[in-house]
Design a protein around this motif. Structure first.
Motif, PDB file in Angstrom:
ATOM      1  N   ASP A   1      11.007 -57.509  37.048  1.00 41.27           N
ATOM      2  CA  ASP A   1      12.050 -58.285  37.711  1.00 41.27           C
ATOM      3  C   ASP A   1      13.420 -58.138  37.043  1.00 41.27           C
ATOM      4  OD1 ASP A   1      10.210 -59.325  39.557  1.00 41.27           O
ATOM      5  OD2 ASP A   1       9.607 -60.879  38.139  1.00 41.27           O
ATOM      6  N   PHE A   2      13.465 -57.493  35.890  1.00 43.24           N
ATOM      7  CA  PHE A   2      14.692 -57.405  35.108  1.00 43.24           C
ATOM      8  C   PHE A   2      15.814 -56.696  35.869  1.00 43.24           C
ATOM      9  CE2 PHE A   2      17.554 -55.495  32.038  1.00 43.24           C
ATOM     10  CZ  PHE A   2      17.838 -56.572  31.228  1.00 43.24           C
ATOM     11  N   ALA A   3      15.520 -55.535  36.446  1.00 42.77           N
ATOM     12  CA  ALA A   3      16.556 -54.727  37.090  1.00 42.77           C
ATOM     13  C   ALA A   3      17.171 -55.432  38.299  1.00 42.77           C
ATOM     14  CB  ALA A   3      16.003 -53.373  37.492  1.00 42.77           C
ATOM     15  N   ALA A   4      16.382 -56.196  39.029  1.00 39.87           N
ATOM     16  CA  ALA A   4      16.902 -56.870  40.217  1.00 39.87           C
ATOM     17  C   ALA A   4      18.060 -57.795  39.871  1.00 39.87           C
ATOM     18  CB  ALA A   4      15.790 -57.662  40.898  1.00 39.87           C
ATOM     19  N   GLY A   5      18.037 -58.379  38.701  1.00 35.11           N
ATOM     20  CA  GLY A   5      19.114 -59.260  38.272  1.00 35.11           C
ATOM     21  C   GLY A   5      20.329 -58.530  37.744  1.00 35.11           C
ATOM     22  N   ARG A   6      20.237 -57.219  37.645  1.00 36.04           N
ATOM     23  CA  ARG A   6      21.346 -56.402  37.138  1.00 36.04           C
ATOM     24  C   ARG A   6      21.776 -55.356  38.149  1.00 36.04           C
ATOM     25  NH1 ARG A   6      18.351 -59.450  34.143  1.00 36.04           N
ATOM     26  NH2 ARG A   6      19.307 -60.129  32.235  1.00 36.04           N
ATOM     27  N   LEU A   7      21.588 -55.643  39.415  1.00 28.31           N
ATOM     28  CA  LEU A   7      21.894 -54.684  40.470  1.00 28.31           C
ATOM     29  C   LEU A   7      23.356 -54.255  40.454  1.00 28.31           C
ATOM     30  CD1 LEU A   7      20.890 -53.056  42.848  1.00 28.31           C
ATOM     31  CD2 LEU A   7      21.328 -55.038  44.306  1.00 28.31           C
ATOM     32  N   GLU A   8      24.263 -55.194  40.288  1.00 34.35           N
ATOM     33  CA  GLU A   8      25.695 -54.852  40.293  1.00 34.35           C
ATOM     34  C   GLU A   8      26.028 -53.924  39.127  1.00 34.35           C
ATOM     35  OE1 GLU A   8      28.958 -54.490  42.322  1.00 34.35           O
ATOM     36  OE2 GLU A   8      27.356 -55.802  43.003  1.00 34.35           O
ATOM     37  N   LEU A   9      25.459 -54.182  37.968  1.00 39.34           N
ATOM     38  CA  LEU A   9      25.675 -53.324  36.800  1.00 39.34           C
ATOM     39  C   LEU A   9      25.179 -51.910  37.100  1.00 39.34           C
ATOM     40  CD1 LEU A   9      24.949 -54.210  33.145  1.00 39.34           C
ATOM     41  CD2 LEU A   9      24.027 -52.135  34.115  1.00 39.34           C
ATOM     42  N   ALA A  10      23.999 -51.798  37.692  1.00 36.64           N
ATOM     43  CA  ALA A  10      23.438 -50.482  38.021  1.00 36.64           C
ATOM     44  C   ALA A  10      24.292 -49.760  39.062  1.00 36.64           C
ATOM     45  CB  ALA A  10      22.003 -50.623  38.510  1.00 36.64           C
ATOM     46  N   LEU A  11      24.723 -50.495  40.079  1.00 43.39           N
ATOM     47  CA  LEU A  11      25.552 -49.874  41.112  1.00 43.39           C
ATOM     48  C   LEU A  11      26.887 -49.400  40.555  1.00 43.39           C
ATOM     49  CD1 LEU A  11      24.850 -52.233  44.140  1.00 43.39           C
ATOM     50  CD2 LEU A  11      24.073 -49.865  43.829  1.00 43.39           C
ATOM     51  N   ASP A  12      27.497 -50.191  39.685  1.00 48.33           N
ATOM     52  CA  ASP A  12      28.752 -49.766  39.051  1.00 48.33           C
ATOM     53  C   ASP A  12      28.555 -48.456  38.301  1.00 48.33           C
ATOM     54  OD1 ASP A  12      30.101 -51.980  40.008  1.00 48.33           O
ATOM     55  OD2 ASP A  12      30.001 -53.083  38.107  1.00 48.33           O
ATOM     56  N   ALA A  13      27.431 -48.328  37.599  1.00 48.55           N
ATOM     57  CA  ALA A  13      27.177 -47.116  36.807  1.00 48.55           C
ATOM     58  C   ALA A  13      26.954 -45.900  37.690  1.00 48.55           C
ATOM     59  CB  ALA A  13      25.977 -47.329  35.881  1.00 48.55           C
ATOM     60  N   VAL A  14      26.175 -46.029  38.756  1.00 48.72           N
ATOM     61  CA  VAL A  14      25.902 -44.852  39.579  1.00 48.72           C
ATOM     62  C   VAL A  14      27.098 -44.455  40.441  1.00 48.72           C
ATOM     63  CG1 VAL A  14      23.407 -45.174  39.589  1.00 48.72           C
ATOM     64  CG2 VAL A  14      24.754 -46.107  41.458  1.00 48.72           C
ATOM     65  N   ARG A  15      28.033 -45.360  40.616  1.00 43.91           N
ATOM     66  CA  ARG A  15      29.265 -45.037  41.352  1.00 43.91           C
ATOM     67  C   ARG A  15      30.342 -44.462  40.444  1.00 43.91           C
ATOM     68  NH1 ARG A  15      29.025 -50.784  44.323  1.00 43.91           N
ATOM     69  NH2 ARG A  15      27.666 -50.218  46.060  1.00 43.91           N
ATOM     70  N   HIS A  16      30.171 -44.604  39.143  1.00 45.31           N
ATOM     71  CA  HIS A  16      31.171 -44.158  38.174  1.00 45.31           C
ATOM     72  C   HIS A  16      31.081 -42.638  37.995  1.00 45.31           C
ATOM     73  CE1 HIS A  16      33.283 -43.855  34.316  1.00 45.31           C
ATOM     74  NE2 HIS A  16      33.844 -44.999  34.675  1.00 45.31           N
ATOM     75  N   PRO A  17      32.218 -41.951  37.826  1.00 48.40           N
ATOM     76  CA  PRO A  17      32.180 -40.498  37.639  1.00 48.40           C
ATOM     77  C   PRO A  17      31.316 -40.039  36.457  1.00 48.40           C
ATOM     78  CG  PRO A  17      34.438 -41.241  37.985  1.00 48.40           C
ATOM     79  CD  PRO A  17      33.596 -42.466  37.863  1.00 48.40           C
ATOM     80  N   SER A  18      31.153 -40.887  35.463  1.00 43.19           N
ATOM     81  CA  SER A  18      30.360 -40.498  34.299  1.00 43.19           C
ATOM     82  C   SER A  18      28.870 -40.378  34.618  1.00 43.19           C
ATOM     83  CB  SER A  18      30.564 -41.483  33.142  1.00 43.19           C
ATOM     84  OG  SER A  18      30.102 -42.780  33.496  1.00 43.19           O
ATOM     85  N   VAL A  19      28.458 -40.724  35.835  1.00 37.66           N
ATOM     86  CA  VAL A  19      27.051 -40.575  36.221  1.00 37.66           C
ATOM     87  C   VAL A  19      26.621 -39.107  36.100  1.00 37.66           C
ATOM     88  CG1 VAL A  19      27.358 -40.227  38.717  1.00 37.66           C
ATOM     89  CG2 VAL A  19      25.302 -41.392  37.851  1.00 37.66           C
ATOM     90  N   ALA A  20      27.573 -38.198  36.146  1.00 42.47           N
ATOM     91  CA  ALA A  20      27.262 -36.771  36.022  1.00 42.47           C
ATOM     92  C   ALA A  20      26.629 -36.426  34.674  1.00 42.47           C
ATOM     93  CB  ALA A  20      28.524 -35.943  36.231  1.00 42.47           C
ATOM     94  N   LEU A  21      26.802 -37.286  33.662  1.00 41.29           N
ATOM     95  CA  LEU A  21      26.172 -37.037  32.360  1.00 41.29           C
ATOM     96  C   LEU A  21      24.660 -36.899  32.478  1.00 41.29           C
ATOM     97  CD1 LEU A  21      28.088 -39.586  30.089  1.00 41.29           C
ATOM     98  CD2 LEU A  21      28.231 -37.084  30.007  1.00 41.29           C
ATOM     99  N   TRP A  22      24.066 -37.636  33.425  1.00 42.19           N
ATOM    100  CA  TRP A  22      22.606 -37.633  33.565  1.00 42.19           C
ATOM    101  C   TRP A  22      22.063 -36.255  33.891  1.00 42.19           C
ATOM    102  CZ3 TRP A  22      19.806 -41.501  31.864  1.00 42.19           C
ATOM    103  CH2 TRP A  22      20.405 -42.756  31.749  1.00 42.19           C
ATOM    104  N   ARG A  23      22.891 -35.439  34.518  1.00 42.34           N
ATOM    105  CA  ARG A  23      22.458 -34.089  34.882  1.00 42.34           C
ATOM    106  C   ARG A  23      22.034 -33.291  33.655  1.00 42.34           C
ATOM    107  NH1 ARG A  23      26.879 -31.340  38.359  1.00 42.34           N
ATOM    108  NH2 ARG A  23      27.569 -33.341  37.657  1.00 42.34           N
ATOM    109  N   HIS A  24      22.573 -33.649  32.510  1.00 42.47           N
ATOM    110  CA  HIS A  24      22.320 -32.894  31.280  1.00 42.47           C
ATOM    111  C   HIS A  24      21.277 -33.545  30.376  1.00 42.47           C
ATOM    112  CE1 HIS A  24      25.756 -30.563  32.533  1.00 42.47           C
ATOM    113  NE2 HIS A  24      26.436 -31.683  32.638  1.00 42.47           N
TER     114      HIS A  24
END
Length: 116
Positions: A80-103
Motif C-alpha cells: 500500500d506504500f506506493a499508492a500514497g506516493r502517487l504524486e511523487l512517482a508521477l512527478d519523477a516519471v514526467r521529469h526529464p531525468s527519467v532518462a537516467l533509468w535507461r542506463h
C-alpha cells in the motif's frame, strides 16, 4: 540476483551508497533495488534500521529519480506504500531525468518500464 542475508551485504551497500557520485549507479544502489531488496532478506542485521531510515529520507531528496527509487524500494515491503506516493512517482516519471533509468541495471525495459 544476490541471495545473501541483508546482514552480510547491507554494510557494503551502505558504504558504496555514501561514496558513489554517479547518478545512475546511485539509482541502482538505492533501488533500491539493491538496498531495498537486501533490507528485506533475513537476517537483516544491525544495519537494517539505518537502511530503512535512509530509504525514507530519500523520499525528500531533491533528485526526483532518487525519490522514485526510494518509493520502489519501500513499496516492495508494503504493497500500500506506493499508492500514497502517487504524486511523487508521477512527478519523477514526467521529469526529464527519467532518462537516467535507461542506463541502470534495475529496469531492463528502460524509461517505459519505469513509467509503467
Amino acid at each position: 540476483m544476490c541471495t545473501s542475508p541483508g546482514a552480510d551485504v547491507l554494510p557494503a551497500l551502505l558504504r558504496c551508497r555514501r561514496a558513489e557520485s554517479d547518478p545512475v549507479t546511485r539509482l541502482d544502489l538505492v533501488l533500491v533495488l539493491a538496498l531495498g531488496r537486501a533490507v528485506r532478506r533475513e537476517p537483516a542485521g544491525d544495519r537494517s534500521d539505518e537502511t530503512g531510515a535512509l530509504l525514507r529520507s530519500l523520499l525528500g531528496s531533491p533528485e526526483p529519480q532518487l525519490r522514485l527509487a526510494a518509493v520502489h524500494a519501500l513499496a516492495a515491503g508494503d504493497p500500500d506504500f506506493a499508492a500514497g506516493r502517487l504524486e511523487l512517482a508521477l512527478d519523477a516519471v514526467r521529469h526529464p531525468s527519467v532518462a537516467l533509468w535507461r542506463h541502470t541495471n534495475s529496469v531492463g525495459s528502460g524509461v517505459r518500464g519505469v513509467q509503467h
